[in-house]
Design an enzyme around this catalytic site. Structure first.
Site, PDB file in Angstrom:
ATOM      1  N   LYS A 157       0.712  -1.198   0.140  1.00 18.91           N
ATOM      2  CA  LYS A 157      -0.153  -0.068  -0.033  1.00 18.91           C
ATOM      3  C   LYS A 157       0.914   1.199   0.048  1.00 18.91           C
ATOM      4  O   LYS A 157       1.990   1.244   0.437  1.00 18.91           O
ATOM      5  CB  LYS A 157      -0.941   0.102   1.191  1.00 18.91           C
ATOM      6  CG  LYS A 157      -0.481  -0.299   2.686  1.00 18.91           C
ATOM      7  CD  LYS A 157       0.688   0.505   3.022  1.00 18.91           C
ATOM      8  CE  LYS A 157       0.744   1.999   3.378  1.00 18.91           C
ATOM      9  NZ  LYS A 157       2.090   2.294   4.039  1.00 18.91           N
ATOM     10  N   TYR A 242      -4.656   3.806   6.601  1.00 21.61           N
ATOM     11  CA  TYR A 242      -5.201   3.175   7.484  1.00 21.61           C
ATOM     12  C   TYR A 242      -6.358   3.482   7.978  1.00 21.61           C
ATOM     13  O   TYR A 242      -7.320   2.989   8.339  1.00 21.61           O
ATOM     14  CB  TYR A 242      -4.103   2.711   8.549  1.00 21.61           C
ATOM     15  CG  TYR A 242      -3.087   1.985   8.073  1.00 21.61           C
ATOM     16  CD1 TYR A 242      -3.367   0.475   7.913  1.00 21.61           C
ATOM     17  CD2 TYR A 242      -1.694   2.482   7.840  1.00 21.61           C
ATOM     18  CE1 TYR A 242      -2.037  -0.021   7.542  1.00 21.61           C
ATOM     19  CE2 TYR A 242      -0.696   1.548   7.323  1.00 21.61           C
ATOM     20  CZ  TYR A 242      -0.928   0.458   6.972  1.00 21.61           C
ATOM     21  OH  TYR A 242       0.037  -0.523   6.586  1.00 21.61           O
TER      22      TYR A 242
HETATM   23  P1  NAD Z   1      12.458   1.913   2.008  1.00 21.00           P
HETATM   24  O1  NAD Z   1      13.025   3.107   1.610  1.00 21.00           O
HETATM   25  O2  NAD Z   1      13.131   1.351   3.321  1.00 21.00           O
HETATM   26  O3  NAD Z   1      12.623   0.546   0.958  1.00 21.00           O
HETATM   27  C1  NAD Z   1      12.391   0.932  -0.473  1.00 21.00           C
HETATM   28  C2  NAD Z   1      13.373   0.061  -1.243  1.00 21.00           C
HETATM   29  O4  NAD Z   1      13.149   0.304  -2.696  1.00 21.00           O
HETATM   30  C3  NAD Z   1      14.898   0.383  -0.863  1.00 21.00           C
HETATM   31  O5  NAD Z   1      15.492  -0.805  -0.541  1.00 21.00           O
HETATM   32  C4  NAD Z   1      15.521   1.013  -1.721  1.00 21.00           C
HETATM   33  O6  NAD Z   1      16.841   0.699  -2.302  1.00 21.00           O
HETATM   34  C5  NAD Z   1      14.413   0.436  -2.969  1.00 21.00           C
HETATM   35  N1  NAD Z   1      14.381   1.551  -4.276  1.00 21.00           N
HETATM   36  C6  NAD Z   1      14.567   1.048  -5.740  1.00 21.00           C
HETATM   37  N2  NAD Z   1      14.430   2.175  -6.410  1.00 21.00           N
HETATM   38  C7  NAD Z   1      14.335   3.259  -5.527  1.00 21.00           C
HETATM   39  C8  NAD Z   1      14.273   4.770  -5.766  1.00 21.00           C
HETATM   40  N3  NAD Z   1      14.378   5.225  -7.045  1.00 21.00           N
HETATM   41  N4  NAD Z   1      14.182   5.615  -4.824  1.00 21.00           N
HETATM   42  C9  NAD Z   1      14.219   4.765  -3.289  1.00 21.00           C
HETATM   43  N5  NAD Z   1      14.207   3.707  -2.864  1.00 21.00           N
HETATM   44  C10 NAD Z   1      14.396   2.762  -3.904  1.00 21.00           C
HETATM   45  O7  NAD Z   1      10.718   2.018   2.346  1.00 21.00           O
HETATM   46  P2  NAD Z   1       9.785   0.896   3.149  1.00 21.00           P
HETATM   47  O8  NAD Z   1       9.388   1.613   4.374  1.00 21.00           O
HETATM   48  O9  NAD Z   1      10.148  -0.296   3.081  1.00 21.00           O
HETATM   49  O10 NAD Z   1       8.548   1.021   2.296  1.00 21.00           O
HETATM   50  C11 NAD Z   1       8.403   0.552   0.834  1.00 21.00           C
HETATM   51  C12 NAD Z   1       6.983   0.199   0.541  1.00 21.00           C
HETATM   52  O11 NAD Z   1       6.320  -0.589   1.414  1.00 21.00           O
HETATM   53  C13 NAD Z   1       6.069   1.569   0.692  1.00 21.00           C
HETATM   54  O12 NAD Z   1       5.331   1.706  -0.586  1.00 21.00           O
HETATM   55  C14 NAD Z   1       5.385   1.625   1.696  1.00 21.00           C
HETATM   56  O13 NAD Z   1       4.149   2.200   1.694  1.00 21.00           O
HETATM   57  C15 NAD Z   1       5.128   0.108   1.993  1.00 21.00           C
HETATM   58  N6  NAD Z   1       5.006  -0.212   3.410  1.00 21.00           N
HETATM   59  C16 NAD Z   1       3.914  -0.909   3.960  1.00 21.00           C
HETATM   60  C17 NAD Z   1       4.098  -1.152   5.376  1.00 21.00           C
HETATM   61  C18 NAD Z   1       2.753  -1.855   5.927  1.00 21.00           C
HETATM   62  O14 NAD Z   1       2.471  -2.022   6.942  1.00 21.00           O
HETATM   63  N7  NAD Z   1       1.967  -2.660   5.170  1.00 21.00           N
HETATM   64  C19 NAD Z   1       4.767  -0.761   6.231  1.00 21.00           C
HETATM   65  C20 NAD Z   1       5.945  -0.087   6.011  1.00 21.00           C
HETATM   66  C21 NAD Z   1       6.038   0.198   4.387  1.00 21.00           C
END
Ligand code: NAD
Length: 399
Positions: A157, A242
Site C-alpha cells: 500500500k 489506514y
Molecule cells: P524503504 O525506503 O525502506 O525501502 C524501499 C526500497 O526500494 C529500498 O530497498 C530502496 O533501495 C529501493 N528502491 C529502489 N528504487 C528506489 C528509488 N528510486 N528510490 C528509493 N528507493 C528505491 O521503504 P519502506 O518503508 O520499506 O516502504 C516500501 C513500501 O512498503 C512502500 O510502498 C510503503 O508504503 C510500504 N510499507 C508498507 C507497510 C505495511 O505495514 N504494509 C509498512 C511499511 C512500508
C-alpha cells in the site's frame, strides 16, 4: 486466547494445501501448472515437485522486490513463520544487499535479480509470487512487469500514486490471468477483524461516528517519503490510508463524499512537496461521519466507533503488534499475531486454491481514488463527491 474462526482458517489452509500437493499424481500436474504463469512444461513440473518439502507440502515461492525497511524488518522475518509460502528470491539494485540476504536466508544465486534483469523471473519456476515493496510510484511498473512475467502479485500500500496507474495494474494482471492482492495486513489481524464484526454486524446498533487517527514522527531515513513524485503525497497515502481503511471496514460502507483541511506546515524544509498533516472527514449515505486525521509530525493511533448502544475502539489500532481493544462492555479478548505472516499465508492460500482475495486491486484503487478526492477537497475547501469510486468492500465474514 486463540480465536476460533482464525484457528479454523489455519486448519483449513493446511488441509487445502495437503490436498493440493499430496494428492494423486494425476491431480498434481494441473495444480502445478495453475500456479505457473509459464505454462507447466514437464521441466517445470519436475522442478516444482522437487520443491516439495520434507512434510510433503510445497510452499509458494515469494520474491521480494525492494529490500528496504519493511522487507528487511517485517516481511523477511515473517516469511520464516509462514506455512504456505517462503522467501524464494529477491530483487535488488544493491549487490551488497544481495550478498547479505543470500547468506542470511540461503537464497540460491539464480533466484537473485536486479531491476535490469527482473523480467527473466518469468523463467524461474521457484517464484510463484512477486511482492512489490518499493517506493509508491514504482508499484505500478513492477506489478505490471511481474504479471507479464506470469507471476501472481502482492503490491504494498498505497497501490499506486494515481487511480489511472491502479487501473493499468488491474488490467495487466487480468490480461496475464494472474492474481493481485494489496498488502493490507490489518484485514487479517484479529483486533481489526473484531472492529469489522462489531461495526458491520451492528453489535452495538448503527455506527454513527468514527474517529480514525494515525500519525507518526517521520524521520529522514527514507527521503522518498517527502518526494511528491515518488510517494504521491505525505502521511495521507502512507499512514492515513489506514484511517480510510479502518473507517470503511468498521462502517461496512464506502463514503459518498469527503471534506478535508491541511494542517499548518511547521517544518518548511521537510514539507516542501508533501503535506505535513491533514484532517479529513468521510460522509456516509446514512448520515454517519468518520473524522480522520494523519500526520508526519505528531503521534496518534486510534480507531473508535460510537454506535447507538455503545462504543468500541482500538488504541493502538494500526501498528505491527501490541494492539489493544476496548468496548463499552469491557476489554476485547483477542490475540496479537504475526500480521505479515498471517497476511501472506492467507494470500498464498487464495492464489493456490483460486479463492476470493480479501484485499483486491479494486480495493487498492478505491482507496487511491478516495485519496485523490481528499486532496481535491483540501485544495479547494469544498466537499467532493466520491460516488464514482470503486465499490470494493470486504464485508466481514464469519467463515
Ligand atoms: P524503504 O525506503 O525502506 O525501502 C524501499 C526500497 O526500494 C529500498 O530497498 C530502496 O533501495 C529501493 N528502491 C529502489 N528504487 C528506489 C528509488 N528510486 N528510490 C528509493 N528507493 C528505491 O521503504 P519502506 O518503508 O520499506 O516502504 C516500501 C513500501 O512498503 C512502500 O510502498 C510503503 O508504503 C510500504 N510499507 C508498507 C507497510 C505495511 O505495514 N504494509 C509498512 C511499511 C512500508
Amino acid at each position: 486466547m486463540k480465536q476460533k474462526g482464525l484457528y479454523d482458517l489455519d486448519r483449513r489452509m493446511y488441509r487445502r494445501t495437503f490436498m493440493h500437493y499430496a494428492g494423486a499424481s494425476a491431480l498434481m500436474l494441473p495444480a502445478f501448472s495453475m500456479l505457473s504463469g509459464c505454462g507447466g512444461s514437464d521441466k517445470q513440473s519436475t522442478e516444482k515437485t522437487e520443491a516439495v518439502d520434507a512434510s510433503g507440502e510445497r510452499k509458494l515461492g515469494i520474491a521480494l522486490v525492494g529490500l528496504g525497511k519493511y522487507s528487511e524488518g517485517e516481511l523477511a522475518p515473517a516469511l520464516e513463520e509462514t506455512k504456505l509460502c517462503r522467501l524464494a528470491g529477491i530483487v535488488t539494485g544493491t549487490p551488497e544487499k544481495a550478498e547479505k540476504w543470500k547468506k542470511k536466508y540461503n537464497i540460491p544465486a539464480e533466484n537473485i535479480y536486479n531491476y535490469q534483469n527482473f523480467d527473466q523471473i518469468r523463467d524461474n519456476p521457484e517464484i510463484d509470487i512477486v511482492y512489490v515493496v518499493l517506493p509508491n510510484s514504482m508499484h505500478a511498473e513492477y506489478t505490471i512487469r511481474a504479471a507479464q512475467a506470469g507471476k501472481h502479485v502482492i503490491c504494498e500500500k498505497p497501490m499506486a500514486t494515481s487511480a489511472a496507474d491502479c487501473q493499468k495494474m488491474i488490467d495487466a494482471c487480468n490480461k496475464a490471468g494472474k492474481k493481485l492482492a494489496i498488502g493490507y495486513r490489518l484485514h487479517f489481524e484479529p483486533h481489526n477483524l473484531e472492529m469489522m464484526r462489531l461495526g458491520q454486524q451492528l453489535e452495538y446498533g448503527k455506527v454513527k461516528r468514527i474517529l480514525a487517527q494515525n500519525g507518526q514522527k517521520e524521520g529522514n531515513d527514507t527521503p522518498w517519503r517527502f518526494d511528491k513524485e515518488l510517494a504521491g503525497g505525505g502521511p495521507l497515502p502512507d499512514v492515513g490510508i489506514y484511517c480510510l481503511q479502518g473507517a470503511i471496514y468498521t462502517k461496512g460502507q464506502i463514503p459518498v463524499s469527503v471534506t478535508a483541511q491541511y494542517h499548518p506546515v511547521t517544518d518548511k524544509d521537510k514539507f516542501k512537496e508533501v503535506e505535513e498533516g491533514i484532517d479529513f472527514q468521510l460522509q456516509f449515505e446514512d448520515g454517519s461521519v468518520a473524522e480522520c486525521k494523519t500526520s508526519y509530525n505528531d503521534q496518534y493511533n486510534l480507531l473508535r466507533a460510537e454506535a447507538d448502544k455503545g462504543w468500541f475502539e482500538l488504541q493502538p489500532a494500526y501498528q505491527y503488534g501490541g494492539l489493544k481493544g476496548k468496548t463499552s462492555q469491557g476489554d476485547m479478548k483477542v490475540e496479537n499475531i504475526n500480521q505479515q505472516a498471517r497476511q501472506m499465508d492467507a494470500m498464498a492460500d487464495s492464489f493456490m486454491n483460486n479463492t476470493e482475495i480479501k484485499v483486491t486491486g479494486e480495493m487498492g484503487m478505491r482507496d487511491v481514488q478516495l485519496i485523490e478526492a481528499i486532496y481535491q477537497a483540501a485544495d479547494t475547501g469544498k466537499k467532493v463527491s466520491t460516488t464514482h469510486v470503486q465499490k470494493a468492500l470486504n464485508h466481514y465474514k464469519t467463515a
